[in-house]
Scaffold this motif. Structure first.
Motif, PDB file in Angstrom:
ATOM      1  N   TRP A 134      20.038  27.104  37.012  1.00  0.00           N
ATOM      2  CA  TRP A 134      20.744  27.760  38.097  1.00  0.00           C
ATOM      3  C   TRP A 134      21.957  28.524  37.610  1.00  0.00           C
ATOM      4  CZ3 TRP A 134      20.558  23.702  42.684  1.00  0.00           C
ATOM      5  CH2 TRP A 134      19.202  23.505  43.044  1.00  0.00           C
ATOM      6  N   ASP A 135      22.535  28.113  36.475  1.00  0.00           N
ATOM      7  CA  ASP A 135      23.659  28.868  35.923  1.00  0.00           C
ATOM      8  C   ASP A 135      23.221  30.258  35.486  1.00  0.00           C
ATOM      9  OD1 ASP A 135      22.123  27.688  33.863  1.00  0.00           O
ATOM     10  OD2 ASP A 135      23.798  27.752  32.446  1.00  0.00           O
ATOM     11  N   GLU A 136      21.975  30.381  35.006  1.00  0.00           N
ATOM     12  CA  GLU A 136      21.463  31.701  34.625  1.00  0.00           C
ATOM     13  C   GLU A 136      21.261  32.578  35.866  1.00  0.00           C
ATOM     14  OE1 GLU A 136      21.016  33.098  31.556  1.00  0.00           O
ATOM     15  OE2 GLU A 136      21.902  31.276  30.713  1.00  0.00           O
ATOM     16  N   LEU A 137      20.828  31.977  36.960  1.00  0.00           N
ATOM     17  CA  LEU A 137      20.692  32.743  38.201  1.00  0.00           C
ATOM     18  C   LEU A 137      22.056  33.243  38.678  1.00  0.00           C
ATOM     19  CD1 LEU A 137      18.061  30.672  40.238  1.00  0.00           C
ATOM     20  CD2 LEU A 137      17.682  32.717  38.832  1.00  0.00           C
ATOM     21  N   LYS A 138      23.069  32.413  38.525  1.00  0.00           N
ATOM     22  CA  LYS A 138      24.423  32.843  38.913  1.00  0.00           C
ATOM     23  C   LYS A 138      24.902  33.989  38.022  1.00  0.00           C
ATOM     24  CE  LYS A 138      25.794  28.334  40.782  1.00  0.00           C
ATOM     25  NZ  LYS A 138      26.688  27.164  40.626  1.00  0.00           N
ATOM     26  N   LYS A 139      24.588  33.914  36.728  1.00  0.00           N
ATOM     27  CA  LYS A 139      24.940  35.020  35.828  1.00  0.00           C
ATOM     28  C   LYS A 139      24.221  36.304  36.242  1.00  0.00           C
ATOM     29  CE  LYS A 139      25.542  32.092  31.707  1.00  0.00           C
ATOM     30  NZ  LYS A 139      24.948  31.764  30.393  1.00  0.00           N
ATOM     31  N   MET A 140      22.939  36.171  36.606  1.00  0.00           N
ATOM     32  CA  MET A 140      22.183  37.351  37.008  1.00  0.00           C
ATOM     33  C   MET A 140      22.783  37.973  38.263  1.00  0.00           C
ATOM     34  SD  MET A 140      19.707  39.467  36.407  1.00  0.00           S
ATOM     35  CE  MET A 140      18.657  38.672  35.180  1.00  0.00           C
ATOM     36  N   ARG A 141      23.152  37.128  39.219  1.00  0.00           N
ATOM     37  CA  ARG A 141      23.726  37.679  40.443  1.00  0.00           C
ATOM     38  C   ARG A 141      25.073  38.340  40.173  1.00  0.00           C
ATOM     39  NH1 ARG A 141      21.322  39.578  43.180  1.00  0.00           N
ATOM     40  NH2 ARG A 141      20.338  38.175  44.673  1.00  0.00           N
ATOM     41  N   ALA A 142      25.849  37.793  39.249  1.00  0.00           N
ATOM     42  CA  ALA A 142      27.118  38.422  38.895  1.00  0.00           C
ATOM     43  C   ALA A 142      26.908  39.788  38.249  1.00  0.00           C
ATOM     44  CB  ALA A 142      27.910  37.514  37.949  1.00  0.00           C
ATOM     45  N   LEU A 143      25.816  39.927  37.515  1.00  0.00           N
ATOM     46  CA  LEU A 143      25.498  41.202  36.875  1.00  0.00           C
ATOM     47  C   LEU A 143      24.924  42.216  37.855  1.00  0.00           C
ATOM     48  CD1 LEU A 143      23.786  39.756  33.678  1.00  0.00           C
ATOM     49  CD2 LEU A 143      25.857  41.160  33.677  1.00  0.00           C
ATOM     50  N   ASP A 144      24.232  41.728  38.865  1.00  0.00           N
ATOM     51  CA  ASP A 144      23.481  42.612  39.762  1.00  0.00           C
ATOM     52  C   ASP A 144      23.470  42.015  41.163  1.00  0.00           C
ATOM     53  OD1 ASP A 144      21.468  44.091  41.133  1.00  0.00           O
ATOM     54  OD2 ASP A 144      20.495  44.548  39.225  1.00  0.00           O
ATOM     55  N   LYS A 145      24.115  42.687  42.097  1.00  0.00           N
ATOM     56  CA  LYS A 145      24.207  42.148  43.456  1.00  0.00           C
ATOM     57  C   LYS A 145      22.936  42.359  44.274  1.00  0.00           C
ATOM     58  CE  LYS A 145      26.314  46.280  45.496  1.00  0.00           C
ATOM     59  NZ  LYS A 145      27.488  46.811  46.224  1.00  0.00           N
ATOM     60  N   ASN A 146      21.997  43.146  43.728  1.00  0.00           N
ATOM     61  CA  ASN A 146      20.816  43.515  44.509  1.00  0.00           C
ATOM     62  C   ASN A 146      19.496  42.936  44.015  1.00  0.00           C
ATOM     63  OD1 ASN A 146      22.241  45.231  46.347  1.00  0.00           O
ATOM     64  ND2 ASN A 146      22.336  46.794  44.739  1.00  0.00           N
ATOM     65  N   VAL A 147      19.402  42.556  42.746  1.00  0.00           N
ATOM     66  CA  VAL A 147      18.101  42.116  42.223  1.00  0.00           C
ATOM     67  C   VAL A 147      17.628  40.885  42.982  1.00  0.00           C
ATOM     68  CG1 VAL A 147      19.048  40.649  40.376  1.00  0.00           C
ATOM     69  CG2 VAL A 147      16.782  41.674  40.114  1.00  0.00           C
ATOM     70  N   PRO A 148      16.368  40.857  43.404  1.00  0.00           N
ATOM     71  CA  PRO A 148      15.850  39.688  44.106  1.00  0.00           C
ATOM     72  C   PRO A 148      15.839  38.451  43.211  1.00  0.00           C
ATOM     73  CG  PRO A 148      14.469  41.603  44.544  1.00  0.00           C
ATOM     74  CD  PRO A 148      15.402  41.984  43.438  1.00  0.00           C
ATOM     75  N   ILE A 149      16.208  37.327  43.801  1.00  0.00           N
ATOM     76  CA  ILE A 149      16.289  36.056  43.086  1.00  0.00           C
ATOM     77  C   ILE A 149      15.499  35.001  43.851  1.00  0.00           C
ATOM     78  CG2 ILE A 149      17.894  34.115  42.676  1.00  0.00           C
ATOM     79  CD1 ILE A 149      19.909  36.122  41.619  1.00  0.00           C
ATOM     80  N   ALA A 150      14.823  34.124  43.092  1.00  0.00           N
ATOM     81  CA  ALA A 150      14.157  32.950  43.660  1.00  0.00           C
ATOM     82  C   ALA A 150      14.680  31.711  42.946  1.00  0.00           C
ATOM     83  CB  ALA A 150      12.642  33.040  43.504  1.00  0.00           C
TER      84      ALA A 150
END
Length: 235
Positions: A134-150
Motif C-alpha cells: 500500500w505504500d507503493e500505491l500511496k507513492k503512485m498517487r503522490a506522483l499522479d493524481k489521475n491514474v486509476p488505482i486498485a
C-alpha cells in the motif's frame, strides 16, 4: 470485465509474451501483470521474487542486471519481458492492470506509463495500478493524481475501504473467497468497483457473477465469457 491473470496463465507461462498474446486472442478486456525493478533499474514483468519456480534456479529477481536477465529462460523457452515490451505487444488494445510487486516500483512504472501516454497516445484510463504494497500505491498517487488505482487485499475487503477513499481508488481487488453478496454491495455503495482474483472454477465464476462484481480476474479468461454450466471444473 474479463481480466486475464498474468496474461492467460492457465494456458501459457505466466507473465510471458506468449501468455499476453494468448489473453488478447481470447478477447479479454484487460490483462493483469506483475512487475519488479531489477538491480540495473529496468522494470520487468515477473511474479515471484525468486526465479526458482519458473526458471529453475535460486536467484532473486531484484538482484539481476539486464545482462543477467537476458540469459534467463523460462520453462516455456521465452525470456522474462520488460514492461515496455509487454506494452508494445498490448498496443493499447486492452487495458493493463500493473501490479507493483516489488519495492520501489511506483516511480519507474509511473515514468514508463507517462511516456506511453505522451508519446504513443495511450490514455490514463488505459492503465490501472494495483498492489498489496500500500505504500507503493500511496507513492503512485503522490506522483499522479489521475491514474486509476486498485487496492489489493487478501483478507476482509472492507478493511481496504479507508485506503481506497484516501487514494480515490477505482477499485478494490480482493481474494474471491473473501467476498459475499453483502460486502460486494457495501464496497460498490462506497463508490468502488470490485475485481476479485483469481477465479478459475466455473462454479466460482458464476458465484462472482451472482454477486454482481465489476470484473473477474482469471487464469482462464475464456471461462468468464462462457456459459459456465457447460464447463468442467479446473483441476
Amino acid at each position: 470485465m474479463t481480466i486475464g491473470h498474468r496474461g492467460a496463465a492457465g494456458y501459457e507461462t505466466e507473465n510471458s509474451i506468449p501468455s499476453i498474446k494468448k489473453a488478447i486472442d481470447l478477447g479479454v478486456d484487460a490483462i493483469e501483470i506483475d512487475v519488479f525493478k531489477i538491480k540495473s533499474g529496468e522494470v520487468v514483468v515477473f511474479h515471484d521474487d525468486n526465479l526458482k519456480r519458473l526458471a529453475g534456479f535460486d536467484v532473486h529477481i531484484e538482484d539481476l542486471t539486464l545482462e543477467d536477465l537476458n540469459k534467463v529462460q523460462l520453462k516455456n523457452g521465452s525470456q522474462i519481458p520488460q514492461l515496455h515490451q509487454v506494452l508494445d505487444i498490448i498496443d493499447n488494445k486492452v487495458r493493463l492492470n500493473i501490479e507493483l510487486k516489488g519495492a520501489n516500483t511506483a516511480e519507474p512504472v509511473h515514468a514508463i506509463i507517462q511516456d506511453y501516454i505522451t508519446s504513443k497516445n495511450w490514455s490514463t484510463e488505459s492503465f490501472i495500478i494495483s498492489s498489496f504494497k500500500w505504500d507503493e500505491l500511496k507513492k503512485m498517487r503522490a506522483l499522479d493524481k489521475n491514474v486509476p488505482i486498485a487496492v489489493l487485499i487478501s483478507e476482509d475487503p472492507l478493511n481496504a475501504l479507508d485506503l481506497a477513499d484516501e487514494l480515490k481508488a477505482e477499485a478494490i481487488n480482493p481474494h474471491y473467497k473473501k467476498l459475499t453478496g453483502v460486502n460486494v454491495e457495501v464496497i460498490q455503495e462506497r463508490g468502488f468497483k470490485v475485481y476479485p482474483w483469481t477465479v478459475n472454477n466455473p462454479e466460482d465464476i458464476q458465484l462472482m457473477k451472482d454477486f454482481k462484481v465489476d470484473g473477474i480476474i482469471s487464469d482462464y479468461p475464456d471461462r468468464v465469457h462462457a456459459n459456465v454450466e457447460n464447463l468442467q471444473p479446473a483441476l
